[in-house]
Design a protein around this motif. Structure first.
Motif, short mmCIF file in Angstrom:
data_model
loop_
_atom_site.label_atom_id
_atom_site.label_comp_id
_atom_site.label_asym_id
_atom_site.label_seq_id
_atom_site.Cartn_x
_atom_site.Cartn_y
_atom_site.Cartn_z
N ILE A 72 14.35 30.80 49.45
CA ILE A 72 14.02 32.16 49.88
C ILE A 72 12.98 32.73 48.92
O ILE A 72 13.21 32.77 47.71
CB ILE A 72 15.27 33.05 49.90
CG1 ILE A 72 16.31 32.50 50.88
CG2 ILE A 72 14.90 34.49 50.27
CD1 ILE A 72 17.67 33.18 50.79
N ILE A 73 11.86 33.15 49.46
CA ILE A 73 10.81 33.79 48.66
C ILE A 73 10.76 35.26 49.07
O ILE A 73 10.30 35.60 50.16
CB ILE A 73 9.44 33.11 48.87
CG1 ILE A 73 9.53 31.62 48.54
CG2 ILE A 73 8.38 33.79 48.00
CD1 ILE A 73 8.23 30.85 48.80
N ASP A 74 11.26 36.12 48.19
CA ASP A 74 11.31 37.55 48.47
C ASP A 74 10.03 38.23 47.99
O ASP A 74 9.40 37.77 47.04
CB ASP A 74 12.54 38.15 47.78
CG ASP A 74 12.93 39.50 48.36
OD1 ASP A 74 12.37 39.89 49.40
OD2 ASP A 74 13.80 40.17 47.76
N GLU A 75 9.66 39.32 48.64
CA GLU A 75 8.41 40.05 48.36
C GLU A 75 7.23 39.08 48.37
O GLU A 75 6.36 39.07 47.49
CB GLU A 75 8.50 40.79 47.02
CG GLU A 75 9.62 41.81 46.95
CD GLU A 75 9.47 42.97 47.94
OE1 GLU A 75 8.44 43.03 48.65
OE2 GLU A 75 10.38 43.81 47.99
N PHE A 76 7.18 38.28 49.42
CA PHE A 76 6.17 37.24 49.56
C PHE A 76 4.75 37.78 49.50
O PHE A 76 3.81 37.09 49.09
CB PHE A 76 6.39 36.48 50.88
CG PHE A 76 5.35 35.44 51.18
CD1 PHE A 76 5.29 34.26 50.45
CD2 PHE A 76 4.42 35.65 52.19
CE1 PHE A 76 4.32 33.30 50.73
CE2 PHE A 76 3.45 34.70 52.47
CZ PHE A 76 3.40 33.51 51.74
N GLN A 77 4.55 39.04 49.89
CA GLN A 77 3.19 39.59 49.90
C GLN A 77 2.54 39.53 48.52
O GLN A 77 1.33 39.35 48.41
CB GLN A 77 3.19 41.04 50.43
CG GLN A 77 3.83 42.08 49.55
CD GLN A 77 5.32 42.22 49.79
OE1 GLN A 77 5.91 41.47 50.56
NE2 GLN A 77 5.93 43.20 49.15
N TYR A 78 3.34 39.66 47.45
CA TYR A 78 2.75 39.61 46.11
C TYR A 78 2.21 38.22 45.78
O TYR A 78 1.19 38.09 45.10
CB TYR A 78 3.77 40.04 45.06
CG TYR A 78 4.20 41.49 45.20
CD1 TYR A 78 3.27 42.49 45.44
CD2 TYR A 78 5.54 41.84 45.09
CE1 TYR A 78 3.68 43.81 45.57
CE2 TYR A 78 5.95 43.16 45.22
CZ TYR A 78 5.01 44.14 45.46
OH TYR A 78 5.41 45.45 45.60
N MET A 79 2.88 37.20 46.27
CA MET A 79 2.38 35.83 46.09
C MET A 79 1.06 35.65 46.82
O MET A 79 0.10 35.07 46.28
CB MET A 79 3.42 34.82 46.58
CG MET A 79 3.06 33.37 46.35
SD MET A 79 4.33 32.23 46.98
CE MET A 79 5.62 32.41 45.75
N ALA A 80 0.99 36.19 48.05
CA ALA A 80 -0.22 36.04 48.85
C ALA A 80 -1.36 36.93 48.34
O ALA A 80 -2.53 36.55 48.41
CB ALA A 80 0.08 36.37 50.31
N TYR A 81 -1.02 38.12 47.82
CA TYR A 81 -2.06 38.97 47.25
C TYR A 81 -2.72 38.28 46.05
O TYR A 81 -3.93 38.38 45.85
CB TYR A 81 -1.48 40.30 46.77
CG TYR A 81 -0.98 41.22 47.86
CD1 TYR A 81 -1.36 41.07 49.20
CD2 TYR A 81 -0.11 42.27 47.56
CE1 TYR A 81 -0.90 41.91 50.18
CE2 TYR A 81 0.37 43.13 48.54
CZ TYR A 81 -0.03 42.95 49.85
OH TYR A 81 0.44 43.79 50.81
N GLY A 82 -1.92 37.59 45.26
CA GLY A 82 -2.45 36.93 44.07
C GLY A 82 -3.25 35.69 44.38
O GLY A 82 -4.11 35.29 43.58
N ASN A 83 -2.98 35.07 45.52
CA ASN A 83 -3.72 33.87 45.91
C ASN A 83 -3.81 33.87 47.44
O ASN A 83 -2.88 33.49 48.14
CB ASN A 83 -3.01 32.61 45.42
CG ASN A 83 -3.83 31.35 45.65
OD1 ASN A 83 -4.60 31.27 46.59
ND2 ASN A 83 -3.65 30.37 44.78
#
Length: 470
Positions: free
Chosen positions: A106-117
């Motif tokens: 489970i990857i929570d707050e996935f948007q932060y991962m995508a914002y960074g890359n």
């Protein structure tokens, strides 16, 4: 985690469990506004399963990869040799299950991962197509930035479109589930609290059943530094730019400017710009555009038609009572605001939410087959001369009508007579009259209902019963 303490989300948990038990690989997207309870639900779902739960933070891409790697490698034999995967592809490639146990990540707050890359969604799409979809895994991507999830992740031109095996949008609780957060409240206080806080679990937890409504409002909402005092500002800034303009539009609707032309005049925004901003607020479920229940489908595409209303209870309360009184509240005059504004107008404010609770009650009756017929549409109805709180329509030119009164007095026979007269404008066969009352019904109305089977009187205790039982 004690599963018995968890409230609601039965459908969502059953859906996730069915996907987990499926033999195929699963790529699930779960999203919803902040504070809605996504993380708690996913923790509850994963509690009895081997899993990896990673919560993304706002940080540089290299740091995110390091933190994600450490979570994936925990209790993994590879931990002896590496502490960070060399790249994101290697990290995601390491997710694998075995024949007997599905690997749950489970990857929570996935948007932060995508914002960074920004390449991560494309990378995931490539890996899913080539390898991950053939493995015994369940990968859940969870996010609270609704515009990002809907427009940048799931929309048709984006990489993961068509790859997901499930999409869950987590909405607010209806009254019957929200009621369970307020076990010590009587029915009046429960409806009042729900009208103020809505069905957001985190908000509901801010009210203490040991305190009366006025104390809870002053302490949890009107006091500088309280969590709810600045909540609307945080949510708007997370989702939108130019929040001052959105503030103006929401303030206009809260002040009763519900038509596009009225909003245009109040905010001084041109109609085209106002329409775009209204559309964005509707997509976030902060506003809704309401049409008479009998309106043709062609009206849905015409932004000039219908009324704009605040669909989020807490936003409606905040912009009705907090926003106009910020100067007093910043001077620590919460008690003054309660006594001189909120207390005077609270019953009127609650009445709009009370109508929605009554509509939800009829929806449940509809599903159980307890109504004269199965309706297809339900909502308010109005024309130039007449307004009816609830109209439910089905086939064969028949309908059910309802009247909702949140007053400190019993509904008299005259209210029913007026409703019966108003239904002439519908030009339909009325198969049921439902009258909802906070304070009960007069003897004359009760006697008439005993004589006429199509008249149904629903008191507050009956309306509240489902929430108390759950």
């Amino acid at each position: 985690m004690n599963k018995e303490l968890f409230i609601g989300r039965r459908y969502e948990l059953d859906f996730l469990q069915s996907k987990y038990q499926d033999n195929a690989a699963q790529l699930i997207v779960v999203y919803g506004r902040r504070r809605i309870g996504k993380t708690e639900m996913l923790n509850h779902f994963a509690a009895d399963k081997p899993h990896v739960f990673y919560t993304c933070i706002e940080c540089p891409d290299s740091e995110q990869l390091q933190l994600f790697s450490q979570r994936l490698l925990k209790n993994n034999p590879l931990q002896k040799f590496i502490d960070t995967f060399r790249d994101w592809a290697t990290a995601f490639e390491s997710i694998d299950g075995d024949n007997s146990v599905k690997k749950l990540v489970i990857i929570d707050e996935f948007q932060y991962m995508a914002y960074g890359n920004k390449a991560i969604p494309s990378l995931l799409q490539k890996l899913w197509d080539e390898t991950l979809r053939h493995r015994n895994i369940m990968l859940i991507l969870c996010g609270s930035a609704m515009s990002f999830i809907e427009k940048d992740l799931l929309a048709s031109k984006n990489p993961l479109y068509g790859r997901t095996t499930g999409i869950l949008c987590i909405n607010e609780f209806k009254f019957d589930e929200a009621r369970q957060f307020l076990p010590g409240y009587n029915s009046v206080d429960a409806v009042s609290a729900y009208s103020i806080l809505g069905g957001v679990p985190h908000y509901l937890k801010q009210f203490s059943p040991a305190e009366d409504l006025a104390t809870n409002i002053e302490r949890a909402i009107l006091s500088r530094g309280s969590i709810l005092y600045s909540e609307t500002e945080f949510l708007l800034k997370q989702e939108l730019r130019q929040t001052s303009l959105y503030n103006a539009i929401i303030q206009a609707v809260a002040a009763g400017k519900t038509r596009l032309n009225e909003i245009h005049q109040f905010t001084q925004l041109d109609r085209a710009t106002a329409s775009v901003y209204l559309k964005n607020l509707c997509e976030l479920n902060i506003l809704r555009r309401e049409l008479p229940v009998s309106a043709p489908n062609s009206d849905l595409a015409n932004v000039q038609r219908g009324l704009y209303r605040l669909s989020d209870n807490y936003f409606r309360f905040w912009y009705k009572f907090v926003f106009p009184n910020l100067s007093d509240l910043e001077s620590n005059n919460a008690a003054f605001v309660w006594e001189n504004d909120i207390k005077i107008h609270l019953n009127e404010f609650i009445s709009e939410t009370y109508e929605k609770i009554c509509i939800d009650y009829l929806r449940k009756q509809n599903l159980s087959g307890a109504l004269p017929f199965r309706f297809k549409k339900i909502g308010r109805w109005w024309d130039k001369n007449t307004e009816i709180d609830i109209v439910a329509t089905g086939g064969k030119n028949c309908c059910i009508v309802g009247e909702c009164k949140w007053r400190n007095e019993k509904i008299p026979l005259a209210v029913f007579n007026a409703l019966e007269t108003k239904t002439l404008a519908l030009k339909s066969q009325i198969q049921g009259y439902y009258l909802f009352s906070k304070s009960g019904f007069t003897q004359s109305l009760t006697a008439l209902a005993a004589e006429r089977a199509e008249i149904h009187l629903v008191g507050l205790a009956e309306l509240d019963a489902d929430g108390c039982r759950n």
